[in-house]
Design a protein around this motif. Structure first.
Motif, PDB file in Angstrom:
ATOM      1  N   ALA A  75      24.083  24.317 -23.019  1.00 46.43           N
ATOM      2  CA  ALA A  75      22.875  23.894 -22.307  1.00 46.43           C
ATOM      3  C   ALA A  75      21.907  23.202 -23.258  1.00 46.43           C
ATOM      4  O   ALA A  75      21.232  22.237 -22.882  1.00 46.43           O
ATOM      5  CB  ALA A  75      22.202  25.106 -21.653  1.00 46.43           C
ATOM      6  N   GLY A  76      21.848  23.684 -24.502  1.00 51.74           N
ATOM      7  CA  GLY A  76      21.004  23.033 -25.504  1.00 51.74           C
ATOM      8  C   GLY A  76      21.454  21.613 -25.791  1.00 51.74           C
ATOM      9  O   GLY A  76      20.633  20.695 -25.913  1.00 51.74           O
ATOM     10  N   LEU A  90      20.738  20.987 -29.495  1.00 52.96           N
ATOM     11  CA  LEU A  90      19.788  20.190 -28.720  1.00 52.96           C
ATOM     12  C   LEU A  90      19.280  18.995 -29.528  1.00 52.96           C
ATOM     13  O   LEU A  90      19.348  17.844 -29.060  1.00 52.96           O
ATOM     14  CB  LEU A  90      18.616  21.093 -28.313  1.00 52.96           C
ATOM     15  CG  LEU A  90      17.541  20.564 -27.368  1.00 52.96           C
ATOM     16  CD1 LEU A  90      16.775  21.744 -26.765  1.00 52.96           C
ATOM     17  CD2 LEU A  90      16.537  19.645 -28.054  1.00 52.96           C
ATOM     18  N   SER A 118      19.992  29.155 -18.874  1.00 56.18           N
ATOM     19  CA  SER A 118      20.990  29.692 -19.811  1.00 56.18           C
ATOM     20  C   SER A 118      20.458  30.930 -20.532  1.00 56.18           C
ATOM     21  O   SER A 118      21.231  31.839 -20.863  1.00 56.18           O
ATOM     22  CB  SER A 118      21.391  28.607 -20.821  1.00 56.18           C
ATOM     23  OG  SER A 118      20.371  28.359 -21.766  1.00 56.18           O
ATOM     24  N   TYR A 152      18.585  24.633 -19.173  1.00 53.01           N
ATOM     25  CA  TYR A 152      18.380  25.308 -20.455  1.00 53.01           C
ATOM     26  C   TYR A 152      17.666  26.646 -20.258  1.00 53.01           C
ATOM     27  O   TYR A 152      18.074  27.673 -20.814  1.00 53.01           O
ATOM     28  CB  TYR A 152      17.560  24.407 -21.376  1.00 53.01           C
ATOM     29  CG  TYR A 152      17.319  24.994 -22.747  1.00 53.01           C
ATOM     30  CD1 TYR A 152      18.331  25.021 -23.707  1.00 53.01           C
ATOM     31  CD2 TYR A 152      16.074  25.519 -23.095  1.00 53.01           C
ATOM     32  CE1 TYR A 152      18.114  25.556 -24.972  1.00 53.01           C
ATOM     33  CE2 TYR A 152      15.845  26.047 -24.358  1.00 53.01           C
ATOM     34  CZ  TYR A 152      16.866  26.066 -25.290  1.00 53.01           C
ATOM     35  OH  TYR A 152      16.637  26.600 -26.534  1.00 53.01           O
ATOM     36  N   LEU A 160      20.497  19.494 -22.896  1.00 54.24           N
ATOM     37  CA  LEU A 160      19.055  19.259 -22.903  1.00 54.24           C
ATOM     38  C   LEU A 160      18.680  18.197 -23.928  1.00 54.24           C
ATOM     39  O   LEU A 160      17.750  17.409 -23.704  1.00 54.24           O
ATOM     40  CB  LEU A 160      18.308  20.561 -23.207  1.00 54.24           C
ATOM     41  CG  LEU A 160      16.784  20.447 -23.344  1.00 54.24           C
ATOM     42  CD1 LEU A 160      16.158  19.810 -22.108  1.00 54.24           C
ATOM     43  CD2 LEU A 160      16.152  21.806 -23.605  1.00 54.24           C
TER      44      LEU A 160
END
Length: 473
Positions: free
Chosen positions: A135-136, A82, A119, A116, A139
Motif C-alpha cells: 500500500a505504501g 512509498l 492497510s 494506505y 501511495l
C-alpha cells in the motif's frame, strides 16, 4: 485527447500545440468577483481542501511515530517503499498531469491514500507487513501524481505578484488537515494512557476524510479554464502528449535552475523521520503524540503565513523579497536546529527515556516547544521553496514539471531518510545530517533568486519587447 482541436477562428490545430491566434487576441476580462468558480482563489482553496483530506491526514498518521504502532518497522518499510515510488512518479507527475489533466490525475492519486490508511487498520489485527508495504508503494505513485498537480495549481494559477499569499493560503488549509488529524488520535485514545498502538477508530476516521478528498478532487478545473483577474489564463494548451513531456522532463536534469534546487528539495522531507519517530515517537506517550501533532501542524499555518507576507509585501522588488525570505528562514532554521541539538544530547537510541512524557507532566514544555518549532520551520522552508519555483515562470505547463521535479527529489531524500532510521542510525547523526542539508540549501536558493527571478518592471519590459517583435513580424 491527442486529437486535433478547432480554434476560435475555425483553424484546426493539433492537440498539445498553442494556438497563436488565441495568444494574440485580447484577453478575456472575467467577472470581478474573487469567488467565481474559475478564479485562481477558488481553485487554490479547492486543491487545499483536497490536500486537507488526503496528505493532511497522512501527515497526521505519520506524525504519530511508527504509524501509531508500537513497533515502527512496518511503517518505516512502508514509507521507504512509498518515497521510492514517489521519487519516480513525482518527477513523471508533472508530465502526466499535462497529459491527463487534473480530474484523472488527482482522483487516481487520492484513492491510494484511502488504501494506505486501510492497510494499517488491517495491520492492527494481523501484524502482516506485506500489505502495508505494498500500500505504501502504491501511495507513492498516487502521491507523485497528486503533489505534481498540486504544485502546478498552487504556483501557476495565482497572479505572479501574489504567489506567496496563495501558497500560504493553500498551506494553511492543508495543515489544518494535520491539526484535525492530530485531534482524531488524541480524542479517540485520550483515556488509553498505557496504550502503545492506536485503535481501529483512528484509522477509520482517517479513511473517511481521505475518501472525501477523492470526491472534492473532481471539482478542480483544468488550467486552461482558470482566468486570472487580468484576463490571462494559466496556459493556452489543453492537453500535452507523451513524447513532448518525456523530452521536457529529461531536460530538467540538465536545467541549472533545477540543479540549484536539489539540496533544498532533498532536505525538505528528509527531517520527517527524525522529527516524527525520534522526537515525537520516542519522547511522548501515545495520546500526547496526537496532541503534539495538533500544534505541529498549527505551527505550520503560522509559518506559511509569515513567509507568504514576506515574499509578497515586504519590499517592492520581488528579488529583494525572495532574498529576505531566504535569509529569515536561514536564521530561524539555525536557531531551531541548535535547540534540537541541545535536546538531543539528553538521550540517544541506546539510552531512550525510561518514561514517556505526558502533556500533564512537568517536563513536557521544553520538548513540546521544540516540536512546535520544527513544524514552524517545515512550513517556512517549504513555502519559501515553492515561492522560488513559482517565481521562475507563470505557465502551468512549465511549473507542473518544475513542481514534479521538486517532489521527486524530495521523495528520494525521504525514502533514504526513512530507511536510515529503519537501520537504527544514531539520533544525533540524523539531526546533524538534517541541519547540514538545510544549511547548504540557503545560499544555493539565494543564487537562484539573484540569477533567475525577475522583478515586475523587467517582466513588463520583456513583454513589451515581445509584443513589438510580434507586431513587426
Amino acid at each position: 485527447m491527442g486529437l486535433p482541436e478547432e480554434g476560435e477562428n475555425g483553424k484546426i490545430v493539433a492537440a498539445g500545440e498553442e494556438e497563436e491566434s488565441s495568444a494574440a487576441s485580447p484577453p478575456q476580462i472575467p467577472e470581478k468577483s474573487l469567488f467565481r468558480y474559475n478564479s485562481p482563489l477558488v481553485q487554490v482553496v479547492l486543491i487545499g481542501l483536497v490536500c486537507f483530506c488526503c496528505p493532511g491526514m497522512f501527515s497526521a498518521l505519520s506524525g504519530l511515530g511508527g504509524g501509531g504502532q508500537v513497533d515502527p518497522t512496518a511503517a518505516n518499510n512502508a514509507l521507504t517503499a512509498l518515497y521510492t515510488t514517489f521519487a519516480v512518479f513525482g518527477i513523471l507527475g508533472g508530465g502526466i498531469y499535462n497529459i491527463l489533466g487534473p480530474h484523472l490525475t488527482l482522483f487516481a492519486g487520492c484513492s491510494t491514500y484511502v488504501l494506505y490508511a486501510g492497510s494499517f487498520l488491517y495491520y492492527n489485527h494481523h501484524q502482516h507487513q506485506a500489505f502495508v508495504i505494498a500500500a505504501g508503494a502504491l501511495l507513492g505513485i498516487g502521491a507523485g501524481l497528486l503533489w505534481a498537480a498540486q504544485g502546478a495549481i498552487m504556483t501557476s494559477y495565482p497572479p505572479h505578484h501574489r504567489k506567496g499569499i496563495y501558497i500560504s493560503m493553500f498551506w494553511s488549509i492543508y495543515c489544518t488537515g494535520g491539526v484535525i488529524g492530530g485531534l482524531i488520535p488524541f480524542v479517540l485514545n485520550f483515556h488509553r494512557t498505557e496504550a502503545v498502538s492506536v485503535n481501529d477508530g483512528t484509522y477509520i476516521g482517517f479513511m473517511v476524510f481521505m475518501a472525501l478528498g477523492m470526491i472534492i478532487s473532481l471539482a478542480i478545473l483544468h488550467p486552461s479554464c482558470v482566468i486570472r483577474g487580468d484576463g490571462s489564463t494559466c496556459t493556452n494548451i489543453k492537453y500535452s502528449n507523451v513524447s513532448t513531456e518525456a523530452v521536457e522532463i529529461l531536460k530538467l536534469f540538465l536545467n541549472w535552475k533545477m540543479l540549484l534546487m536539489v539540496p533544498a528539495s532533498w532536505a525538505s522531507n528528509f527531517f520527517y523521520s527524525y522529527q516524527f519517530n525520534n522526537v515525537n515517537g520516542v519522547l511522548f506517550n501515545l495520546r500526547t503524540r496526537g496532541l503534539n501533532n495538533v500544534f505541529y501542524w498549527g505551527a505550520q499555518i503560522i509559518g506559511s503565513v509569515v513567509v507568504g507576507y514576506l515574499m509578497d509585501f515586504s519590499f517592492k522588488s520581488r528579488r529583494t523579497r525572495g532574498l529576505l525570505g531566504i535569509g529569515i528562514v536561514a536564521l530561524l532554521g539555525t536557531a531551531i536546529w541548535g535547540g534540537g541539538l541541545a535536546n538531543q544530547l539528553d538521550y540517544s537510541r541506546h539510552h531512550e527515556p525510561e518514561v514517556k512524557l505526558d502533556f500533564q507532566d512537568s517536563g513536557f514544555a521544553g520538548p513540546f516547544v521544540l516540536y512546535f518549532c520544527y513544524g514552524l520551520l517545515d512550513a517556512m522552508f517549504q513555502s519559501m521553496v515553492y515561492w522560488v519555483i513559482g517565481a521562475l515562470a507563470d505557465d502551468s505547463e512549465i511549473l507542473s514539471r518544475y513542481a514534479g521535479f521538486y517532489k521527486g527529489v524530495q521523495s528520494a531524500g525521504a525514502a533514504v531518510s526513512w530507511q536510515v532510521d529503519a537501520r537504527n542510525a544514531p539520533f544525533l547523526s540524523q539531526l546533524i545530517a538534517n541541519w547540514t542539508l538545510t544549511t547548504i540549501s540557503y545560499p544555493l536558493l539565494a543564487v537562484l533568486v539573484i540569477l533567475a527571478v525577475k522583478d515586475d518592471n523587467e517582466d513588463e519590459g520583456e513583454g513589451k519587447v515581445k509584443a513589438v517583435m510580434k507586431a513587426v513580424h
